[in-house]
Design an enzyme around this catalytic site. Sequence first.
Site, PDB file in Angstrom:
ATOM      1  N   PRO A  26       0.824  -1.209   0.000  1.00 46.67           N
ATOM      2  CA  PRO A  26       0.000   0.000   0.000  1.00 46.67           C
ATOM      3  C   PRO A  26       0.859   1.260   0.000  1.00 46.67           C
ATOM      4  CG  PRO A  26      -0.415  -1.356   1.980  1.00 46.67           C
ATOM      5  CD  PRO A  26       0.579  -2.079   1.158  1.00 46.67           C
ATOM      6  N   CYS A  28       0.271   5.457  -0.005  1.00 44.99           N
ATOM      7  CA  CYS A  28      -0.549   6.668  -0.002  1.00 44.99           C
ATOM      8  C   CYS A  28      -0.177   7.556  -1.181  1.00 44.99           C
ATOM      9  CB  CYS A  28      -0.287   7.489   1.254  1.00 44.99           C
ATOM     10  SG  CYS A  28      -0.765   6.688   2.768  1.00 44.99           S
ATOM     11  N   ALA A  60      -3.664   3.028   2.233  1.00 49.07           N
ATOM     12  CA  ALA A  60      -4.394   3.173   3.494  1.00 49.07           C
ATOM     13  C   ALA A  60      -5.672   3.981   3.251  1.00 49.07           C
ATOM     14  CB  ALA A  60      -3.514   3.882   4.516  1.00 49.07           C
ATOM     15  N   TYR A 189      -0.122   4.447  13.574  1.00 51.07           N
ATOM     16  CA  TYR A 189      -1.524   4.846  13.424  1.00 51.07           C
ATOM     17  C   TYR A 189      -2.348   4.199  14.526  1.00 51.07           C
ATOM     18  CZ  TYR A 189       0.348   6.602   9.051  1.00 51.07           C
ATOM     19  OH  TYR A 189       1.116   7.279   8.135  1.00 51.07           O
ATOM     20  N   ARG A 237      -1.308  -5.741   8.797  1.00 46.12           N
ATOM     21  CA  ARG A 237       0.052  -5.160   8.757  1.00 46.12           C
ATOM     22  C   ARG A 237       0.457  -4.727  10.152  1.00 46.12           C
ATOM     23  NH1 ARG A 237       3.340  -1.153   4.722  1.00 46.12           N
ATOM     24  NH2 ARG A 237       3.807  -3.171   3.817  1.00 46.12           N
TER      25      ARG A 237
HETATM   26  C1  FMN Z   1       4.658   6.774  -1.232  1.00 44.44           C
HETATM   27  C2  FMN Z   1       4.520   5.797  -0.118  1.00 44.44           C
HETATM   28  C3  FMN Z   1       3.300   5.677   0.528  1.00 44.44           C
HETATM   29  C4  FMN Z   1       3.108   4.711   1.522  1.00 44.44           C
HETATM   30  N1  FMN Z   1       1.867   4.522   2.048  1.00 44.44           N
HETATM   31  C5  FMN Z   1       1.641   3.476   2.868  1.00 44.44           C
HETATM   32  C6  FMN Z   1       0.320   3.112   3.225  1.00 44.44           C
HETATM   33  O1  FMN Z   1      -0.666   3.656   2.740  1.00 44.44           O
HETATM   34  N2  FMN Z   1       0.173   2.092   4.105  1.00 44.44           N
HETATM   35  C7  FMN Z   1       1.250   1.410   4.599  1.00 44.44           C
HETATM   36  O2  FMN Z   1       1.063   0.496   5.410  1.00 44.44           O
HETATM   37  N3  FMN Z   1       2.500   1.703   4.229  1.00 44.44           N
HETATM   38  C8  FMN Z   1       2.714   2.690   3.346  1.00 44.44           C
HETATM   39  N4  FMN Z   1       3.970   2.925   2.890  1.00 44.44           N
HETATM   40  C9  FMN Z   1       5.058   1.994   3.262  1.00 44.44           C
HETATM   41  C10 FMN Z   1       5.222   0.932   2.171  1.00 44.44           C
HETATM   42  O3  FMN Z   1       4.051   0.156   2.027  1.00 44.44           O
HETATM   43  C11 FMN Z   1       6.415   0.007   2.483  1.00 44.44           C
HETATM   44  O4  FMN Z   1       6.151  -0.710   3.659  1.00 44.44           O
HETATM   45  C12 FMN Z   1       7.724   0.778   2.652  1.00 44.44           C
HETATM   46  O5  FMN Z   1       7.858   1.769   1.658  1.00 44.44           O
HETATM   47  C13 FMN Z   1       8.919  -0.169   2.594  1.00 44.44           C
HETATM   48  O6  FMN Z   1       8.964  -0.870   1.377  1.00 44.44           O
HETATM   49  P1  FMN Z   1       9.943  -0.437   0.151  1.00 44.44           P
HETATM   50  O7  FMN Z   1      11.347  -0.419   0.702  1.00 44.44           O
HETATM   51  O8  FMN Z   1       9.723  -1.490  -0.892  1.00 44.44           O
HETATM   52  O9  FMN Z   1       9.547   0.933  -0.296  1.00 44.44           O
HETATM   53  C14 FMN Z   1       4.191   3.899   1.922  1.00 44.44           C
HETATM   54  C15 FMN Z   1       5.428   4.063   1.295  1.00 44.44           C
HETATM   55  C16 FMN Z   1       5.586   4.973   0.272  1.00 44.44           C
HETATM   56  C17 FMN Z   1       6.918   5.064  -0.414  1.00 44.44           C
END
Ligand code: FMN
Length: 381
Positions: A26, A28, A60, A189, A237
């Site tokens: 996910p 945002c 989210a 959260y 999560r």
């Molecule tokens: C732009 C952006 C928005 C994110 N929004 C959410 C979200 O809505 N819910 C959530 O649980 N984590 C959110 N995260 C965290 C990611 O889901 C992920 O756990 C985190 O970026 C680590 O993974 P990665 O190294 O592959 O980026 C967000 C991360 C990014 C970069």
Amino acid sequence: MAEVPHLFRPMQLRGVTSRNRIVISPMCQYSAHDGHLEDWHLVNLGRFATGGAGIVFTEATAVQKSGRITHGCPGLWTDSQIPGHARVAQFVARHGAVPAIQLGHAGRKSGMQRPWFGNGPLNEDDFARGDMPWTPAGPSAIPVDDGWPVPHALSEDDIAALLQDYAAAARRALAAGYQIVEIHGAHGYLVHSFLSPLSNKRTDGYGGSLEGRMRLALEIAETVREVWPDDLPVFFRTSAVDGTEDGWQLDDTIVLAQRLKEIGIDVMDCSSSGISGSATGAASGKRQPGFQVPYAERVRHEAGLAAMAVGLITHPQQAEAILAEGRADLIAIAREALVDPNWALHAAQALGYDTSFETWPEQSGWWLSRRAMFSDFYQPE
Ligand SMILES: Cc1cc2nc3c(=O)[nH]c(=O)nc-3n(C[C@H](O)[C@H](O)[C@H](O)COP(=O)(O)O)c2cc1C
């Protein structure tokens, strides 16, 4: 014929089959209007489905209007928000991925700035843009940090209403066509703030002992599981650790995972941190590749619950090794999918699973396979 790489082995989750183990985490977008998804969301998420991922998560999504992280976050607190989600879910499913959604409530962090405006509490500049503040909610009247608004400590009646709103949002998610729902229990959260002893100082049945602090998470899980059909999976999560000695610990996560498993939760999505400050675990501070994989590994082995690994997993071989070594069941990719929305398609080529663009959408695969055959110009890795 060569063995199918672990990353491309389908996964059966109740009545749902993911075509591979790659999940778009996910993310945002801060681009919804009054909680409604826009064309941006369709195109953004659609490209991950056409990019070959097995499961694509919508960001989210707030179960209450006041549970949005920012003014730009989507919701499912009212029926008018269903069609925007339905468009996304339908497109994602039509292109072979499982449409999934994360439901949440931002708790103490509700009503903060979009990242590019500061990622902190709203200030005069945000008010001038029309982003007005509201009083956030939390387990106790303890702000995230100095300068952040003091949350309203939820009463037991507030919690009863919240559970109903989770149920209603889950029903709307189902009506929209999502096949997987994830409860957001991470990143500071609302749910996480109840779990952590750093933010939960309650003296009633929702605080104190581990059991008390887990109560809200477990009640939400039960509520959503009851609404969500038996043949569809529910993920949870977690922030597996707070990262401080006096915070939530990995051993607590194992206990929570065992309890969630009893309720019928299917997968624990293992993130970390975020209880104080604005950022998510992976975004705050310097991290190593795959730094959260050990959390998934312990959940998988000690709680016997399927686990999703996330956080700085960027290379196909790295993802393949995590699965081959039995450290996780699913691999979630976030930022690397922003770098390359076709990450899954490229991973299939890198692991030798796709040798002539046969896993690519036919609209492009046919042409690309011929270009590869008849030209020295390009060969897949
Ligand atoms: C732009 C952006 C928005 C994110 N929004 C959410 C979200 O809505 N819910 C959530 O649980 N984590 C959110 N995260 C965290 C990611 O889901 C992920 O756990 C985190 O970026 C680590 O993974 P990665 O190294 O592959 O980026 C967000 C991360 C990014 C970069």
